[in-house]
Design an enzyme around this catalytic site. Structure first.
Site, PDB file in Angstrom:
ATOM      1  N   THR A 173       0.821  -1.212   0.000  1.00  0.00           N
ATOM      2  CA  THR A 173       0.000   0.000   0.000  1.00  0.00           C
ATOM      3  C   THR A 173       0.854   1.260   0.000  1.00  0.00           C
ATOM      4  O   THR A 173       0.457   2.297  -0.525  1.00  0.00           O
ATOM      5  CB  THR A 173      -0.930  -0.020   1.232  1.00  0.00           C
ATOM      6  OG1 THR A 173      -1.850  -1.076   1.053  1.00  0.00           O
ATOM      7  CG2 THR A 173      -1.695   1.273   1.406  1.00  0.00           C
ATOM      8  N   TYR A 220      -8.314   0.335  -3.250  1.00  0.00           N
ATOM      9  CA  TYR A 220      -7.280   0.945  -4.101  1.00  0.00           C
ATOM     10  C   TYR A 220      -6.390  -0.172  -4.662  1.00  0.00           C
ATOM     11  O   TYR A 220      -6.559  -1.347  -4.330  1.00  0.00           O
ATOM     12  CB  TYR A 220      -6.448   1.924  -3.248  1.00  0.00           C
ATOM     13  CG  TYR A 220      -5.864   1.252  -2.040  1.00  0.00           C
ATOM     14  CD1 TYR A 220      -4.630   0.598  -2.112  1.00  0.00           C
ATOM     15  CD2 TYR A 220      -6.545   1.213  -0.821  1.00  0.00           C
ATOM     16  CE1 TYR A 220      -4.105  -0.065  -1.017  1.00  0.00           C
ATOM     17  CE2 TYR A 220      -6.027   0.554   0.270  1.00  0.00           C
ATOM     18  CZ  TYR A 220      -4.812  -0.074   0.174  1.00  0.00           C
ATOM     19  OH  TYR A 220      -4.303  -0.746   1.240  1.00  0.00           O
ATOM     20  N   SER A 273       1.488  -7.609  -0.542  1.00  0.00           N
ATOM     21  CA  SER A 273       2.262  -8.552   0.282  1.00  0.00           C
ATOM     22  C   SER A 273       1.529  -9.850   0.604  1.00  0.00           C
ATOM     23  O   SER A 273       2.129 -10.800   1.095  1.00  0.00           O
ATOM     24  CB  SER A 273       2.771  -7.878   1.548  1.00  0.00           C
ATOM     25  OG  SER A 273       1.764  -7.772   2.519  1.00  0.00           O
ATOM     26  N   THR A 286       1.647  -4.176   4.323  1.00  0.00           N
ATOM     27  CA  THR A 286       1.544  -4.416   5.770  1.00  0.00           C
ATOM     28  C   THR A 286       1.006  -5.810   6.113  1.00  0.00           C
ATOM     29  O   THR A 286       1.176  -6.280   7.234  1.00  0.00           O
ATOM     30  CB  THR A 286       0.631  -3.364   6.432  1.00  0.00           C
ATOM     31  OG1 THR A 286      -0.670  -3.450   5.850  1.00  0.00           O
ATOM     32  CG2 THR A 286       1.201  -1.970   6.279  1.00  0.00           C
ATOM     33  N   ASP A 287       0.342  -6.467   5.147  1.00  0.00           N
ATOM     34  CA  ASP A 287      -0.324  -7.732   5.486  1.00  0.00           C
ATOM     35  C   ASP A 287       0.645  -8.820   5.952  1.00  0.00           C
ATOM     36  O   ASP A 287       0.303  -9.613   6.840  1.00  0.00           O
ATOM     37  CB  ASP A 287      -1.156  -8.239   4.297  1.00  0.00           C
ATOM     38  CG  ASP A 287      -2.390  -7.375   4.057  1.00  0.00           C
ATOM     39  OD1 ASP A 287      -2.707  -6.548   4.933  1.00  0.00           O
ATOM     40  OD2 ASP A 287      -3.022  -7.517   3.005  1.00  0.00           O
ATOM     41  N   LYS A 346       0.437  -7.528  12.992  1.00  0.00           N
ATOM     42  CA  LYS A 346      -0.647  -6.640  12.548  1.00  0.00           C
ATOM     43  C   LYS A 346      -1.896  -7.023  13.312  1.00  0.00           C
ATOM     44  O   LYS A 346      -2.325  -8.178  13.243  1.00  0.00           O
ATOM     45  CB  LYS A 346      -0.852  -6.782  11.038  1.00  0.00           C
ATOM     46  CG  LYS A 346      -1.846  -5.801  10.458  1.00  0.00           C
ATOM     47  CD  LYS A 346      -1.917  -5.871   8.935  1.00  0.00           C
ATOM     48  CE  LYS A 346      -2.797  -4.752   8.401  1.00  0.00           C
ATOM     49  NZ  LYS A 346      -2.868  -4.734   6.939  1.00  0.00           N
ATOM     50  N   GLU A 374      -0.804 -28.753  27.369  1.00  0.00           N
ATOM     51  CA  GLU A 374      -2.055 -29.354  26.874  1.00  0.00           C
ATOM     52  C   GLU A 374      -1.830 -30.693  26.181  1.00  0.00           C
ATOM     53  O   GLU A 374      -2.767 -31.459  25.995  1.00  0.00           O
ATOM     54  CB  GLU A 374      -2.731 -28.384  25.906  1.00  0.00           C
ATOM     55  CG  GLU A 374      -3.322 -27.151  26.573  1.00  0.00           C
ATOM     56  CD  GLU A 374      -4.494 -27.491  27.484  1.00  0.00           C
ATOM     57  OE1 GLU A 374      -5.229 -28.444  27.162  1.00  0.00           O
ATOM     58  OE2 GLU A 374      -4.652 -26.815  28.509  1.00  0.00           O
TER      59      GLU A 374
HETATM   60  C1  SIN Z   1      -1.063  -2.960   2.885  1.00  0.00           C
HETATM   61  O1  SIN Z   1       0.052  -2.761   2.438  1.00  0.00           O
HETATM   62  O2  SIN Z   1      -1.472  -2.289   3.868  1.00  0.00           O
HETATM   63  C2  SIN Z   1      -2.019  -3.986   2.374  1.00  0.00           C
HETATM   64  C3  SIN Z   1      -1.617  -4.625   1.100  1.00  0.00           C
HETATM   65  C4  SIN Z   1      -0.329  -5.370   1.215  1.00  0.00           C
HETATM   66  O3  SIN Z   1      -0.025  -5.955   2.244  1.00  0.00           O
HETATM   67  O4  SIN Z   1       0.411  -5.354   0.211  1.00  0.00           O
END
Ligand code: SIN
Length: 360
Positions: free
Chosen positions: A43, A57, A90, A123-124, A196, A317
């Site tokens: 992103t 997007y 990602s 971020t993923d 995340k 467990e």
């Molecule tokens: C992001 O970057 O926030 C979402 C899409 C990705 O992980 O490439």
């Protein structure tokens, strides 16, 4: 004064001032750290149809040079240059890209004229890439992985400030020896611990229970703690000659669970399975025989938890000694998968693998 004399004097003054500016710029550049930005997409390189498009997007559209051009302030933070390693969202990150990235980071950091590396990333799966690099980068120099939750075209896009802070951090001596860092939203997290935790807010990155290492404020990092688990130059993992990683899959735990996914992964040749179990990595009664069979076929079984925080207790467990299973300690399933893949490049001895989970 004759016009010709006046002109000559003016020319001399202009020339001196130009020479002074060049010398000053060279002096400033010499004092700044040299930081290389390796771009992979996400992103932070995304574009939307309008300035209010923050959902729906397209990720991974801007190239690294455009990203750098978009933040002129970077020139004050470091001598920056960029390379495009991948251009993907990602969720499509692969072991192959990780290997390529780790090798390139190692090549760059081995150079005397590179002080730090920034990786721009979606971020993923940023937490996975950061942990993979934390285990495979062979340098104490700073490595910072950065992303953004809003595309570059959005009002209040977070990419530019995150990138600026990441470059400052990668150029800072304070960030050396702290492992691979993930820095967004003015907060610095350890690559091992960060996760995340929110699908859409800009404060989505946390290190559950353990907390941030520090903050970016006033153009510099402020550190308050450092990772104690071994990382980077102190790990036993060497990817320099690796072309692929062993197949390791994740099996998610849930009520009324069945063994279909586990059996399919084993049949497809998985060398390791990480169970994202409920609670303390518990295994459903109908699943224990299936995991036992997998282990008997030579597959390494690691018990982690889907809870997202806390230690999975060995012999808690499940009787791990008897079943010859491994526990993930505090690693979530996606990070345990990475450590298990790298462990399998060294050994298939479960006692040694368990020790690695307590070391890294
Ligand atoms: C992001 O970057 O926030 C979402 C899409 C990705 O992980 O490439």
């Amino acid at each position: 004064m004759k016009t010709s004399q006046h002109f000559a004097r003016l020319t001399t003054v202009l020339l001196c001032s130009a020479l002074f500016s060049v010398a000053h710029a060279e002096d400033t550049a010499a004092k700044l750290p040299n930081v290389v930005i390796l771009a992979t997409g996400g992103t932070i390189a995304g574009t939307g149809a309008t300035s209010t498009t923050t959902i729906g997007y397209s990720a991974a559209k801007l190239g690294v040079d455009k990203m750098i051009e978009g933040v002129p302030e970077l020139k004050k933070a470091a001598n920056v240059r960029g390379e495009q390693v991948a251009q993907i969202a990602s969720e499509s990150m692969t072991n192959e890209v990780w290997l390529k990235l780790a090798k390139r980071v190692n090549e760059l950091l081995a150079q005397k004229d590179v002080d730090g590396v920034v990786i721009t990333h979606g971020t993923d799966t940023i937490e996975e890439t950061a942990y993979f690099l934390d285990l495979t980068v062979k340098s104490k120099k700073p490595v910072v992985v950065v992303g953004a939750m809003r595309p570059s075209t959005a009002i209040s896009a977070d990419g530019p400030i995150n990138l600026y802070n990441a470059v400052l951090l990668a150029g800072s001596k304070d960030a050396a020896g702290k492992g691979v860092l993930v820095a967004l939203n003015d907060q610095i997290n350890a690559g091992r611990d960060v996760s995340k935790v929110n699908t859409s807010t800009t404060d989505t990155f946390k290190s559950p229970d353990l907390g941030f290492l520090g903050f970016m404020q006033d153009n510099k990092p402020h550190f308050y703690r450092q990772p104690v688990r071994k990382h980077t130059a102190d790990t036993e993992f060497d990817v320099s000659k690796l072309e692929a990683l062993p197949q390791v899959d994740i099996v998610y735990g849930y009520a009324n669970m069945n063994r279909v996914a586990l059996d399919a992964n084993v049949a497809a040749g998985a060398k390791g399975i990480v169970q994202a179990g409920v609670g303390d990595g518990s295994m459903a009664a109908q699943m224990l025989p299936a995991f036992r069979e997998a282990r008997q076929k030579g597959v390494i079984v690691v018990r982690s938890s889907r809870v997202g925080a806390g230690i999975v207790a060995r012999n808690g467990e499940v009787n791990d000694d008897k079943e010859d299973f491994v526990v993930s300690d505090t690693l979530n399933a996606q990070k345990a998968r990475i450590l298990l893949m790298l462990s399998l490049t060294k050994t298939s001895d479960t006692k040694k693998i368990q020790q690695m989970f307590y070391t890294y």
